[in-house]
Design a protein around this motif. Sequence first.
Motif, short mmCIF file in Angstrom:
data_model
loop_
_atom_site.label_atom_id
_atom_site.label_comp_id
_atom_site.label_asym_id
_atom_site.label_seq_id
_atom_site.Cartn_x
_atom_site.Cartn_y
_atom_site.Cartn_z
N TRP A 1 0.81 -1.22 0.00
CA TRP A 1 0.00 0.00 0.00
C TRP A 1 0.84 1.26 0.00
N LEU A 2 2.17 1.13 0.08
CA LEU A 2 3.04 2.30 0.13
C LEU A 2 4.24 2.07 -0.75
N LEU B 1 10.45 -10.01 0.14
CA LEU B 1 9.82 -10.63 1.31
C LEU B 1 8.33 -10.59 1.07
N GLY B 2 7.77 -11.77 0.77
CA GLY B 2 6.36 -11.79 0.42
C GLY B 2 6.14 -11.07 -0.90
N SER B 3 5.35 -10.01 -0.85
CA SER B 3 5.01 -9.29 -2.07
C SER B 3 5.76 -7.97 -2.22
N TRP B 4 6.72 -7.70 -1.34
CA TRP B 4 7.45 -6.44 -1.47
C TRP B 4 8.95 -6.66 -1.50
N GLU B 5 9.65 -5.71 -2.10
CA GLU B 5 11.09 -5.77 -2.26
C GLU B 5 11.74 -4.66 -1.45
N TYR B 6 12.77 -5.03 -0.70
CA TYR B 6 13.46 -4.04 0.12
C TYR B 6 14.75 -3.59 -0.58
N ALA B 7 15.29 -2.48 -0.12
CA ALA B 7 16.47 -1.87 -0.76
C ALA B 7 17.71 -2.71 -0.51
N ALA B 8 18.61 -2.72 -1.48
CA ALA B 8 19.87 -3.44 -1.33
C ALA B 8 20.67 -2.89 -0.15
#
Length: 508
Positions: free
Chosen positions: A184-185, A337-344
């Motif tokens: 959502w963000l 992670l799940g449906s979102w991607e975090y920054a390297a």
Amino acid sequence: MSTHKGIEFEPGLFPGHPRGLPILFFTEMWERFSYYGMRALLILFMTGTTISENPGLGFDVVTAGAIYGLYASMVYLLALPGGWVADQLWGQRKAVFVGGCIIASGHFSMAVPTQFTFFLGLILIVIGTGLLKPNVSSVVADLYPEGGAKRDAGFSIFYMGINVGAFAGPLLCGALGEGFDWQWLSFAGNWHLGFSLAGIGMVLGLIQFRLGYRSLGNAGKLRTDKTPEAVARLGRRFYGIFAAVVLALVAYGYLVSNGTISIALPDIAQYLAYVILGIIGLYFIYVIFYGGHTRDEVKKVVVIFWLFLLAALFWSGFEQAGSSLNIFARDYTDRTLGSWEYAASWLQSVNALFIVVLAPVFAWFWVWLANRNANPSVPMKFALGLIGLAAGFFVIAWGAANATPDSPVSASWLIVMYFLHTVGELALSPVGLSAMTKLAPRNRISQMMGVWFVAAALGNLIAGLVAGQLEGLEPSPLYMRVAVIIGGGGLIALLVSPFMKRLTGDVK
């Protein structure tokens, strides 16, 4: 509130410790927030494509690695003149505040999207960190004039601030700089906002440091036998030399930019590495053969030189975290992670988290071994540190064997590697400065402290040059090569450690 010989104590954040300790804790926390937050973005920004919603500088990996190495090495090298300025001209307190102001200016300069302001920002951060980093620790020591276990406990608390900042900086600055997509963000990312947040963190640290001046008492003020006139004369000479160096650097930059001088940045980084090694080699030859020391002191100086070489080798691998391993996290690692991607850049926080968790364990473990007369010698701990570092590189070389940008590998490979690197760091780094002070001849303690900074500078410089090899070499063979070299150094150090232990005499 209670007092003891002019030092004020009160219950609160750190009960039983001087009122000034929280001020220095948060100053260092915010400075490390800014440093590691910016560092997590640095090589990603330099190698980022110029054609995107969040454009980078488009540098090749070789150039970016050289710039990274030069920047990180100069941060440590300028700690030497930064300490001199505090001791001779300003006092540690003024050096910390002025250094923080220059650091903040550097981060905000990098927030302006031009190459000129980017390089100006790096230069300012180097100068500011050279003033702040060595002197804030000296102010902490000033709070505990009687030394002892209380001072050790104070430094333990202070170093927790370092790791809190090192953990939070990459997370927050990385989220702004690289962007994020959380169901959502979402935010596309803006490198310059990430650099700005690093600057804001430093400003917050400066504000609370300035407001807390009274809590510091006389800690960090200039102490000198020179008259004010003599200090002023010395200051004028220093400012003149400083201005000449700055003008020379500006002239050099202009000549390089217009093509008059064609030397490449990677070549400069290589030459600087040779210069550092040459100067250190000549320095130790002088101290050993012409320093006028006793036979026992010479033996200990030989051990210091050996530890210098091991430390430089260690940092040349460990500091890949901010360069080649950061690129690996971006290009070859599955960060979903799940449906979102975090920054390297978020993976840059893993080491700091492991430090917070494992440091008390290691502190207890060394005491437990000492009580059983089994505590390893300092040379042995350095050898174990190198072996732990090499083990981490063997892990990532294995994990990277089948990694491609289209088929990235799990982030768990990097996490396991950072765990092993942290184990190696805790075996080597905390005992490093202590060993320098214990082994150094009485009249060369400050010089040997400087040698430790130079080892870190040389290691960072080599780390940047090694990272540049990713331009023409796949990650797996590169990391295997690093693992073999560092592991070989660790095994040699392990074999040599009994001999070095004998040279240290009764030093524990």
